[in-house]
Design an enzyme around this catalytic site. Structure first.
Site, mmCIF file in Angstrom:
data_model
loop_
_atom_site.group_PDB
_atom_site.id
_atom_site.type_symbol
_atom_site.label_atom_id
_atom_site.label_comp_id
_atom_site.label_asym_id
_atom_site.label_seq_id
_atom_site.Cartn_x
_atom_site.Cartn_y
_atom_site.Cartn_z
ATOM 1 N N LYS A 19 0.834 -1.211 0.000
ATOM 2 C CA LYS A 19 0.000 0.000 0.000
ATOM 3 C C LYS A 19 0.861 1.251 0.000
ATOM 4 O O LYS A 19 2.027 1.241 0.437
ATOM 5 C CB LYS A 19 -0.956 0.032 1.211
ATOM 6 C CG LYS A 19 -0.288 0.034 2.595
ATOM 7 C CD LYS A 19 0.166 1.389 3.110
ATOM 8 C CE LYS A 19 0.884 1.290 4.444
ATOM 9 N NZ LYS A 19 1.664 2.472 4.800
ATOM 10 N N VAL A 105 11.208 -4.331 2.516
ATOM 11 C CA VAL A 105 11.092 -4.648 3.950
ATOM 12 C C VAL A 105 11.300 -3.365 4.760
ATOM 13 O O VAL A 105 12.225 -2.595 4.472
ATOM 14 C CB VAL A 105 12.132 -5.726 4.341
ATOM 15 C CG1 VAL A 105 12.105 -5.995 5.838
ATOM 16 C CG2 VAL A 105 11.859 -7.016 3.573
ATOM 17 N N ALA A 106 10.448 -3.138 5.768
ATOM 18 C CA ALA A 106 10.497 -1.931 6.619
ATOM 19 C C ALA A 106 10.535 -0.675 5.757
ATOM 20 O O ALA A 106 11.258 0.277 6.034
ATOM 21 C CB ALA A 106 11.702 -1.969 7.575
ATOM 22 N N GLY A 107 9.712 -0.675 4.694
ATOM 23 C CA GLY A 107 9.762 0.414 3.711
ATOM 24 C C GLY A 107 8.609 1.393 3.776
ATOM 25 O O GLY A 107 8.535 2.309 2.969
ATOM 26 N N MET A 109 5.496 0.419 3.253
ATOM 27 C CA MET A 109 4.504 -0.075 2.292
ATOM 28 C C MET A 109 3.712 -1.251 2.857
ATOM 29 O O MET A 109 3.003 -1.944 2.116
ATOM 30 C CB MET A 109 5.180 -0.470 0.981
ATOM 31 C CG MET A 109 5.874 0.734 0.315
ATOM 32 S SD MET A 109 6.439 0.369 -1.340
ATOM 33 C CE MET A 109 4.875 0.400 -2.243
ATOM 34 N N ALA A 110 3.800 -1.461 4.175
ATOM 35 C CA ALA A 110 3.012 -2.476 4.897
ATOM 36 C C ALA A 110 3.282 -3.893 4.410
ATOM 37 O O ALA A 110 2.370 -4.719 4.335
ATOM 38 C CB ALA A 110 1.509 -2.151 4.824
ATOM 39 N N GLY A 112 5.017 -6.386 5.911
ATOM 40 C CA GLY A 112 4.784 -7.381 6.969
ATOM 41 C C GLY A 112 3.292 -7.573 7.205
ATOM 42 O O GLY A 112 2.814 -8.705 7.385
ATOM 43 N N SER A 113 2.548 -6.479 7.176
ATOM 44 C CA SER A 113 1.088 -6.553 7.348
ATOM 45 C C SER A 113 0.463 -7.322 6.191
ATOM 46 O O SER A 113 -0.470 -8.116 6.386
ATOM 47 C CB SER A 113 0.490 -5.146 7.387
ATOM 48 O OG SER A 113 1.060 -4.405 8.446
ATOM 49 N N ALA A 114 0.968 -7.104 4.970
ATOM 50 C CA ALA A 114 0.458 -7.812 3.794
ATOM 51 C C ALA A 114 0.652 -9.315 3.973
ATOM 52 O O ALA A 114 -0.263 -10.106 3.697
ATOM 53 C CB ALA A 114 1.180 -7.317 2.541
ATOM 54 N N ASP A 146 -2.408 -1.988 9.917
ATOM 55 C CA ASP A 146 -2.491 -1.996 8.452
ATOM 56 C C ASP A 146 -2.959 -3.335 7.883
ATOM 57 O O ASP A 146 -3.119 -3.460 6.663
ATOM 58 C CB ASP A 146 -1.103 -1.686 7.844
ATOM 59 C CG ASP A 146 -0.692 -0.232 8.061
ATOM 60 O OD1 ASP A 146 -1.554 0.605 8.375
ATOM 61 O OD2 ASP A 146 0.519 0.051 7.907
HETATM 62 O O1 C5P Z 1 -0.334 -1.480 14.476
HETATM 63 P P1 C5P Z 1 1.106 -1.709 14.194
HETATM 64 O O2 C5P Z 1 1.661 -2.866 14.988
HETATM 65 O O3 C5P Z 1 1.410 -1.821 12.734
HETATM 66 O O4 C5P Z 1 1.855 -0.422 14.703
HETATM 67 C C1 C5P Z 1 3.259 -0.371 14.872
HETATM 68 C C2 C5P Z 1 3.615 0.809 15.735
HETATM 69 O O5 C5P Z 1 3.359 2.028 15.030
HETATM 70 C C3 C5P Z 1 2.815 0.941 17.024
HETATM 71 O O6 C5P Z 1 3.401 0.188 18.047
HETATM 72 C C4 C5P Z 1 2.867 2.429 17.291
HETATM 73 O O7 C5P Z 1 4.118 2.770 17.845
HETATM 74 C C5 C5P Z 1 2.837 3.018 15.905
HETATM 75 N N1 C5P Z 1 1.470 3.381 15.465
HETATM 76 C C6 C5P Z 1 0.860 4.501 16.035
HETATM 77 N N2 C5P Z 1 -0.406 4.849 15.630
HETATM 78 C C7 C5P Z 1 -1.043 4.139 14.671
HETATM 79 C C8 C5P Z 1 -0.438 3.021 14.069
HETATM 80 C C9 C5P Z 1 0.829 2.664 14.487
HETATM 81 O O8 C5P Z 1 1.429 5.154 16.902
HETATM 82 N N3 C5P Z 1 -2.255 4.528 14.288
#
Ligand code: C5P
Length: 317
Positions: A19, A105-107, A109-110, A112-114, A146
């Site tokens: 994304k 990776v860690a870019g 673009m989500a 890991g979530s994908a 994500d």
């Molecule tokens: O939800 P996810 O695990 O992808 O989020 C990773 C980190 O990004 C969270 O631990 C938080 O530090 C930050 N985050 C945030 N607010 C969001 C989404 C993510 O602060 N709406």
């Protein structure tokens, strides 16, 4: 007539998109540490493939140019997805997940979530657990902010921490160029830097100090109308200043894409990948050439969207 039940699959392959956020409005830090968002997700044709096959125990393997940067232990989001779905159905997560990785990776673009969304869909089909979409979306939200969007794809407005989704109409196929940086950025670190910059500017960083994030009506209209120039003019990312503060060289990448003729540019999510919107396929190729020649990024990818969310592409019986 007797109907023979289909044999259980020997493997299921799921394709899942990356994304870009065409709008990322970030509210104040909530007491739980997350930030409320008005997050307009857009799924692009750059994607990963996850193949699930039966195994004695949960096992993850990864292929692709960035494979060595993906954790293979229990912290892998796809592994967590398999465990969560198995637990929901009272079974063991006895699956081998192979991730063919193409998303940086860690870019931002989500990626890991994908992979987590793809693992949910692949395991559900492999195990015959027929989980309804609303339950899959709840499990996805438990895994990360994500992950639900990666199930849905297309374009969507994400509220809350990004997990409460409303699908959005998109009136045209849009051409994108992505500049992949050397090394990733940590999403929590970028949110922390956003808070720090707000504190430093004297505006404050918690929910009392920061206005509630709202979707931009001009951006939603541009998306629905398929008006690429208006969409380019409306691109915004409240995390961009934080990503640039942590990685100042990204300003050179953004400039190189703009000089190459991009209609609009922004840091993708928490970065460090930079995203460029192009008028058409020809212009996208020119932007990509300019970025490659600039020496300001590790790799350049040309793609388009919107595309569907995690979906099965092959079942072997
Ligand atoms: O939800 P996810 O695990 O992808 O989020 C990773 C980190 O990004 C969270 O631990 C938080 O530090 C930050 N985050 C945030 N607010 C969001 C989404 C993510 O602060 N709406």
């Amino acid at each position: 007539m007797t109907v023979t039940p289909a044999a259980p699959p020997q493997s299921v392959t799921v394709r899942v998109p990356a994304k870009v956020n065409v709008q990322l409005a970030v509210g104040g830090r909530r007491p739980d540490g997350f930030h409320d968002l008005a997050n307009v997700f857009f799924a692009v044709a750059l994607g990963d493939e996850v193949t699930a096959t039966p195994a004695d125990t949960l096992r993850i393997t990864v292929s692709g140019p960035d494979a060595d940067q993906v954790p293979l232990d229990g912290s892998n989001l796809a592994a967590r997805a398999a465990r969560l779905l198995a637990h929901r159905h009272g079974r063991t997560p006895d699956v081998h997940l192979h991730i063919a990785k193409d998303i940086p990776v860690a870019g931002g673009m989500a990626g890991g979530s994908a992979d987590a969304a793809a693992a949910l869909v692949a395991c559900d089909a492999l195990w015959g657990t027929a989980t309804p979409l609303d339950v899959l979306l709840d499990l996805a939200a438990e895994l990360g902010s994500d992950v639900p969007f990666a199930l849905l794809g297309g374009a969507a407005l994400g509220r809350g921490r990004g997990e409460i989704l409303e699908p959005l109409p998109v009136g045209a196929d849009v051409h994108w160029v992505f500049a992949v940086a050397d090394g990733g950025l940590s999403t929590p670190a970028v949110f922390r830097e956003c808070d720090r910059l707000r504190d430093e500017a004297g505006t404050g960083s918690d929910t009392d100090a920061v206005p509630d994030p709202q979707p931009d009506p001009a951006l939603l209209d541009a998306l629905a109308a398929g008006d690429t120039a208006a969409l380019a003019a409306a691109l915004t990312n409240d995390l961009q200043a934080a990503a640039l503060s942590l990685r100042p060289a990204l300003a050179d990448t953004l400039r190189a894409g703009a000089d190459g003729g991009a209609l609009g540019s922004l840091v993708s999510g928490s970065g460090p990948t930079c995203a460029f919107l192009a008028k058409d396929a020809e212009s996208a190729a020119a932007v990509a050439d300019a970025l490659a020649a600039s020496g300001t990024c590790r790799a350049v990818r040309v793609t388009h969207g919107p595309v569907p969310g995690a979906h099965i592409t092959a079942v072997v019986r």
